[in-house]
Design an enzyme around this catalytic site. Structure first.
Site, PDB file in Angstrom:
ATOM      1  N   TYR A 157       0.852  -1.209   0.000  1.00  0.00           N
ATOM      2  CA  TYR A 157       0.000   0.000   0.000  1.00  0.00           C
ATOM      3  C   TYR A 157       0.882   1.250   0.000  1.00  0.00           C
ATOM      4  CZ  TYR A 157      -4.481   2.367   0.567  1.00  0.00           C
ATOM      5  OH  TYR A 157      -5.605   3.140   0.361  1.00  0.00           O
ATOM      6  N   LYS A 164      -3.400   8.545   2.563  1.00  0.00           N
ATOM      7  CA  LYS A 164      -4.636   8.348   3.339  1.00  0.00           C
ATOM      8  C   LYS A 164      -4.502   8.952   4.742  1.00  0.00           C
ATOM      9  CE  LYS A 164      -7.224   6.097   0.359  1.00  0.00           C
ATOM     10  NZ  LYS A 164      -8.236   6.852  -0.398  1.00  0.00           N
TER      11      LYS A 164
HETATM   12  N1  LIG Z   1     -11.370  -0.773  -3.094  1.00  0.00           N
HETATM   13  C1  LIG Z   1     -10.837  -0.794  -1.898  1.00  0.00           C
HETATM   14  O1  LIG Z   1     -10.352  -1.821  -1.420  1.00  0.00           O
HETATM   15  C2  LIG Z   1     -10.821   0.451  -1.053  1.00  0.00           C
HETATM   16  C3  LIG Z   1     -10.713   0.334   0.340  1.00  0.00           C
HETATM   17  C4  LIG Z   1     -10.711   1.504   1.108  1.00  0.00           C
HETATM   18  C5  LIG Z   1     -10.783   2.741   0.485  1.00  0.00           C
HETATM   19  N2  LIG Z   1     -10.884   2.819  -0.881  1.00  0.00           N
HETATM   20  C6  LIG Z   1     -10.958   4.133  -1.501  1.00  0.00           C
HETATM   21  O2  LIG Z   1     -12.208   4.277  -2.145  1.00  0.00           O
HETATM   22  C7  LIG Z   1     -12.080   5.309  -3.125  1.00  0.00           C
HETATM   23  C8  LIG Z   1     -12.719   4.820  -4.418  1.00  0.00           C
HETATM   24  O3  LIG Z   1     -11.918   3.786  -4.983  1.00  0.00           O
HETATM   25  P1  LIG Z   1     -12.522   2.443  -5.568  1.00  0.00           P
HETATM   26  O4  LIG Z   1     -11.878   1.318  -4.834  1.00  0.00           O
HETATM   27  O5  LIG Z   1     -13.981   2.505  -5.645  1.00  0.00           O
HETATM   28  O6  LIG Z   1     -11.874   2.368  -7.037  1.00  0.00           O
HETATM   29  P2  LIG Z   1     -12.353   2.997  -8.439  1.00  0.00           P
HETATM   30  O7  LIG Z   1     -11.222   2.733  -9.371  1.00  0.00           O
HETATM   31  O8  LIG Z   1     -13.665   2.474  -8.820  1.00  0.00           O
HETATM   32  O9  LIG Z   1     -12.483   4.543  -8.121  1.00  0.00           O
HETATM   33  C9  LIG Z   1     -11.367   5.401  -8.076  1.00  0.00           C
HETATM   34  C10 LIG Z   1     -11.802   6.663  -8.759  1.00  0.00           C
HETATM   35  O10 LIG Z   1     -10.771   7.670  -8.700  1.00  0.00           O
HETATM   36  C11 LIG Z   1     -10.894   8.398  -9.890  1.00  0.00           C
HETATM   37  N3  LIG Z   1      -9.712   9.215 -10.163  1.00  0.00           N
HETATM   38  C12 LIG Z   1      -8.407   8.852 -10.192  1.00  0.00           C
HETATM   39  N4  LIG Z   1      -7.642   9.902 -10.549  1.00  0.00           N
HETATM   40  C13 LIG Z   1      -8.500  10.954 -10.729  1.00  0.00           C
HETATM   41  C14 LIG Z   1      -8.339  12.305 -11.104  1.00  0.00           C
HETATM   42  N5  LIG Z   1      -7.126  12.833 -11.378  1.00  0.00           N
HETATM   43  N6  LIG Z   1      -9.437  13.095 -11.189  1.00  0.00           N
HETATM   44  C15 LIG Z   1     -10.680  12.603 -10.925  1.00  0.00           C
HETATM   45  N7  LIG Z   1     -10.888  11.324 -10.566  1.00  0.00           N
HETATM   46  C16 LIG Z   1      -9.808  10.507 -10.482  1.00  0.00           C
HETATM   47  C17 LIG Z   1     -11.140   7.352 -10.955  1.00  0.00           C
HETATM   48  O11 LIG Z   1     -11.690   7.935 -12.118  1.00  0.00           O
HETATM   49  C18 LIG Z   1     -12.129   6.451 -10.238  1.00  0.00           C
HETATM   50  O12 LIG Z   1     -13.452   6.894 -10.496  1.00  0.00           O
HETATM   51  C19 LIG Z   1     -10.594   5.624  -3.216  1.00  0.00           C
HETATM   52  O13 LIG Z   1     -10.304   6.755  -2.419  1.00  0.00           O
HETATM   53  C20 LIG Z   1      -9.956   4.397  -2.584  1.00  0.00           C
HETATM   54  O14 LIG Z   1      -8.667   4.654  -2.062  1.00  0.00           O
HETATM   55  C21 LIG Z   1     -10.919   1.699  -1.663  1.00  0.00           C
END
Ligand SMILES: NC(=O)c1ccc[n+]([C@@H]2O[C@H](COP(=O)([O-])OP(=O)(O)OC[C@H]3O[C@@H](n4cnc5c(N)ncnc54)[C@H](O)[C@@H]3O)[C@@H](O)[C@H]2O)c1
Length: 264
Positions: A157, A164
């Protein structure tokens, strides 16, 4: 009547139907909210448009969070279309792939650090500034998505854990600053879920298997479960909660040691 009836939300971060932001959008729609969506670029527009249409949303706008002009234009558009908004959902993170595998010390470049913090943490401040300008007559709520890597070291990570940690501090500073204007700011720290962004982190499959073995609920969480918690946090049911990081992780973060079921 749903707990978000009459509320208007901007959802930033839908990429696919597996996105956590999409789980949040579905839950908020189910609770009666009216939604607007952003997309990061033209490629994502083609994916977001049909998803938004499937729940009756036609208000879409480009927001690459690294571009201040697009952020300004998006809130100007929302101001013209809706006047005020009630909810901002920020579900955006990015770090260069090479920084999300292998050793932290060797693989964290200055550039990867800069990009990870800009896209994954500063963007929340920038979007909050725009959204707060449209919340003066409402009881506003802002929500972002964090992960356990903010407060514990997690293999691969790496620099995203630092971003984060910054994002969680961002939640507390925004909450303090915007609270007197009746705007609440919280985060959900979600357990691992297989999404586009998560697939960029080395060893995701092992992480999912590990959580399913040792978390109290003995399984991983779903985007629907994160969505329901998000709908609650952004509703007036949570009117007394701000500056909080709510774990939706099957209890994984609460465990000090877990005997594997196979240990008997
Ligand atoms: N999936 C997991 O395991 C998990 C766990 C905890 C937290 N999160 C967090 O949840 C959030 C959503 O991620 P996800 O897992 O749904 O994945 P995802 O890939 O579906 O979503 C990530 C989003 O970030 C956007 N993004 C990236 N760079 C960008 C930019 N420059 N401008 C605008 N948008 C941008 C992408 O277009 C995408 O829509 C993130 O902050 C991620 O760190 C995810």
């Amino acid at each position: 009547m749903g707990i978000l009836a009459g509320k208007r939300a901007l959802i930033v971060g839908v990429a696919t139907d597996r996105s956590i932001a999409w789980g949040i959008a579905q839950a908020m729609h189910g609770q009666g909210a009216q939604l607007a969506f952003s997309y990061a670029n033209e490629t994502f527009r083609q994916r977001v448009e049909p998803l938004a249409a499937s729940i009756g949303s036609t208000l879409l706008m480009p927001i690459d969070v690294q571009l201040d002009d697009q952020i300004d234009a998006a809130f100007a558009l929302l101001g013209r279309e809706w006047g005020q908004i009630d909810i901002l959902v920020h579900a955006v993170a990015y770090a260069p792939r090479e920084a999300l595998a292998g050793g932290f010390t060797a693989n964290t470049s200055r550039e990867a650090f800069r990009i990870a913090h800009d896209v994954s943490s500063y963007s929340f401040t920038a979007l909050a500034r725009g959204a707060a300008g449209l919340m003066s007559e409402r009881r506003g709520a802002m929500l972002t998505l964090s992960y356990l890597g903010a407060v514990r070291s997690i293999p691969s990570y790496n620099v995203m854990g630092l971003a984060k940690a910054s994002l969680e501090a961002n939640v507390r500073f925004l909450a303090a600053d915007l609270g007197p204007r009746n705007i609440r700011v919280n985060a959900i720290s979600a357990g691992p879920i297989k999404t586009l962004a998560a697939s960029g982190v080395g060893g995701l499959r092992k992480m999912l298997a590990h959580v399913a073995q040792v978390a109290p609920l003995r399984r991983n969480v779903t985007t629907a479960e994160v969505g329901n918690a998000a709908a609650f946090l952004c509703s007036d049911m949570a009117a007394g909660i701000t500056g909080e990081i709510l774990y939706v992780d099957g209890g994984f973060s609460t465990v000090g040691m877990s005997l594997l079921d196979s240990d008997g």
